[in-house]
Design a protein around this motif. Structure first.
Motif, PDB file in Angstrom:
ATOM      1  N   LEU A 169     -54.480  43.937 -23.277  1.00 27.19           N
ATOM      2  CA  LEU A 169     -55.054  42.847 -24.006  1.00 27.19           C
ATOM      3  C   LEU A 169     -54.069  41.913 -24.892  1.00 27.19           C
ATOM      4  O   LEU A 169     -53.046  42.316 -25.251  1.00 27.19           O
ATOM      5  N   THR A 170     -54.583  40.552 -24.492  1.00 28.27           N
ATOM      6  CA  THR A 170     -53.815  39.618 -25.305  1.00 28.27           C
ATOM      7  C   THR A 170     -54.765  38.708 -25.962  1.00 28.27           C
ATOM      8  O   THR A 170     -55.861  38.658 -25.513  1.00 28.27           O
ATOM      9  N   TYR A 171     -54.679  38.027 -27.109  1.00 30.98           N
ATOM     10  CA  TYR A 171     -55.134  37.105 -27.689  1.00 30.98           C
ATOM     11  C   TYR A 171     -54.392  35.963 -28.213  1.00 30.98           C
ATOM     12  O   TYR A 171     -53.548  36.108 -28.893  1.00 30.98           O
ATOM     13  N   GLU A 172     -54.798  34.746 -27.582  1.00 34.31           N
ATOM     14  CA  GLU A 172     -54.014  33.610 -27.552  1.00 34.31           C
ATOM     15  C   GLU A 172     -52.526  33.764 -27.677  1.00 34.31           C
ATOM     16  O   GLU A 172     -51.590  33.224 -28.431  1.00 34.31           O
ATOM     17  N   GLY A 173     -52.047  34.690 -26.651  1.00 34.89           N
ATOM     18  CA  GLY A 173     -50.560  34.851 -26.453  1.00 34.89           C
ATOM     19  C   GLY A 173     -50.121  35.671 -27.104  1.00 34.89           C
ATOM     20  O   GLY A 173     -48.837  36.020 -26.788  1.00 34.89           O
ATOM     21  N   LEU A 188     -51.794  48.280 -29.632  1.00 35.47           N
ATOM     22  CA  LEU A 188     -52.408  49.557 -28.470  1.00 35.47           C
ATOM     23  C   LEU A 188     -53.448  48.945 -27.720  1.00 35.47           C
ATOM     24  O   LEU A 188     -54.476  49.690 -27.593  1.00 35.47           O
ATOM     25  N   GLY A 189     -53.345  47.740 -27.175  1.00 34.18           N
ATOM     26  CA  GLY A 189     -54.478  47.248 -26.592  1.00 34.18           C
ATOM     27  C   GLY A 189     -54.301  47.163 -25.099  1.00 34.18           C
ATOM     28  O   GLY A 189     -53.842  46.270 -24.164  1.00 34.18           O
ATOM     29  N   PHE A 190     -54.601  48.226 -24.350  1.00 39.74           N
ATOM     30  CA  PHE A 190     -54.669  48.315 -23.125  1.00 39.74           C
ATOM     31  C   PHE A 190     -55.765  49.034 -22.667  1.00 39.74           C
ATOM     32  O   PHE A 190     -56.099  50.135 -23.097  1.00 39.74           O
TER      33      PHE A 190
END
Length: 457
Positions: free
Chosen positions: A362-366, A371-373
């Motif tokens: 997971l990425t948000y605006e670069g 722990l976002g996967f």
């Protein structure tokens, strides 16, 4: 030690006060200890475990059930009952160790005692007792005492230790789900934060000791992730049950409340026969031909799954075909996945492996998420999704998050330094070492500068 099994089992049954209707489900013995578990056949979540050492000395007790405290006793009486239980098995233990703390929960109270050195508790010494508010002992573990402790001749200067930490601390901009149960003032919402990265996990308190950096230095370049490919409408037209191999013939054999989610276990086919009472046999029976599914309580969204159903045959699905199947599954759960996820490039895998694993970050605006996967595992024999672990943060909760920090790294460092401290503590690793342990905020909010510390457990 197997010749002592009947005697040890009888002693464990006596210690655990095992009800007559409970059935033995685990009897595991080795050279160092004997471990027994009994279960209520009418309420499988209720069990009692007792552990003894090789000479029959009592080590631990665990009673798993929800006590109904109709008649709650005063805390002073609870502590007295807890100590009487300890004295019954370890006379003089309460006098040999020093009371450390009392932790009160909705159902029970825990009393912890430990051995002291330099007025500081030694980890993994003493004992703890959990007692229900109606006076039933629920848990106990005896650690015993330390044979020898090395006392430093001279302590390192505390301010110098603090300076070494602050000179080398670093920060990484990321997004984190600040959970209430883990962090002070947590709100269970995603935050743009500066994550602190310390040069040392702990610092030797002995002035003659050499402190080595414990933060690994990664000289390799970070693996570049790739945008998700666009899937056609035909490829996205898939059924969840077909992807995971779930059919109407499955039976639900267990269900558990996991806090914010519900876990269910489904089995295909009949229950296996129990070969013996060993731990290996126990877990083989529990997992045989099962599909474990975890769903969010509020929305019913899939949060995880793992399949123990065996597939026959040879691995015939290629890595590319498995990746496509993983993408179909990801898009099914997250229709806007391309907006939030990036994909790790395929790695050359060994042909004999029966599964292929894929990670989507997971990425948000670069900005990466800490722990976002999402991890997805595909069976190369039949193409089914046999493993899935959802990201801790739901992608849609990021829409209102401002990805631009309002404070700089230097400002974050100033906030960090204003509350950073170190405390003396004993560290146990084959022997006891006195160290300075950092006390610090794990995260600094990149918008308002709020410092988040871990909750004390």
């Amino acid at each position: 030690m197997t010749h002592l099994a009947p005697k040890l089992k009888q002693k464990a049954r006596h210690i655990g006060a095992i009800p007559e209707n409970y059935q033995l489900i685990i009897e595991d013995l080795d050279r160092e200890r004997a471990f027994f578990v009994w279960q209520d056949p009418e309420h499988p979540d209720n069990d009692i475990a007792v552990e003894l050492d090789c000479e029959g000395r009592f080590i631990s007790l665990t009673k798993e059930y929800a006590p109904v405290a109709e008649n709650e006793l005063p805390e002073g009486e609870l502590q007295q009952i807890a100590l009487q239980f300890v004295e019954r098995h370890y006379p003089s233990a309460a006098a040999s160790f020093v009371f450390q703390e009392k932790k009160v929960t909705e159902q029970a109270v825990r009393y912890t005692y430990a051995q002291m050195a330099l007025d500081l508790p030694l980890p993994q010494t003493g004992f703890f007792v959990d007692i229900a508010k109606d006076g039933e002992v629920l848990r106990f573990r005896y650690h015993g005492g330390a044979d020898s402790v090395s006392i430093p001749k001279q302590l390192a200067d505390r301010q110098q230790v603090i300076s070494e930490y602050l000179d080398q601390v670093d920060f990484e901009l990321t997004v984190e789900h600040i959970r209430r149960e883990l962090y002070e003032s947590g709100d269970d919402q995603p935050h743009l934060i500066y994550e602190t990265r310390l040069p040392f996990i702990s610092y030797p308190a002995d002035s003659s000791a050499i402190c080595e950096k414990t933060t690994p230095v990664d000289d390799e370049e970070e693996e570049e992730t790739l945008p998700l490919p666009v899937l056609s409408e035909a490829d996205r037209d898939v059924d969840l049950h077909e992807l995971i191999g779930f059919s109407p013939s499955f039976r639900k054999i267990r269900e558990a409340d996991l806090g914010d989610s519900i876990g269910t276990v489904w089995r295909e086919g009949s229950d296996p026969d129990q070969e013996d009472f060993g731990i290996e046999s126990y877990f083989k029976i529990r997992n045989h031909n099962t599909l474990k599914i975890k769903k969010d309580k509020k929305k019913g969204k899939l949060k995880g799954l793992f399949s123990f159903i065996e597939a026959e045959g040879s691995p015939v699905w290629t890595e590319e075909a498995c990746r496509k199947r993983a993408l179909q599954f990801l898009y099914l759960l997250y229709p806007d996945a391309r907006q939030y996820f990036r994909m790790h490039p395929l790695e050359k895998d060994e042909e004999e492996q029966n599964t292929a694993a894929f990670q989507f970050d997971l990425t948000y605006e670069g900005v990466p998420l800490r722990l976002g996967f999402a991890n997805i595992i595909i069976n190369r024999i039949n193409g089914l999704v046999v493993g899935f672990f959802a990201p801790e943060i739901e992608p849609e909760t990021l829409k209102d998050l401002n990805p631009s920090p309002a404070i700089t790294r230097e400002e974050a460092k100033d906030i960090f330094a204003s509350v950073f401290d170190v405390e003396l503590e004993w560290e146990e690793d084959d022997h006891y070492t006195l160290v300075y342990r950092p006390v610090y905020p794990v995260f600094i909010d990149a918008h308002d500068g709020k410092a988040y510390k871990r909750n004390m457990v």
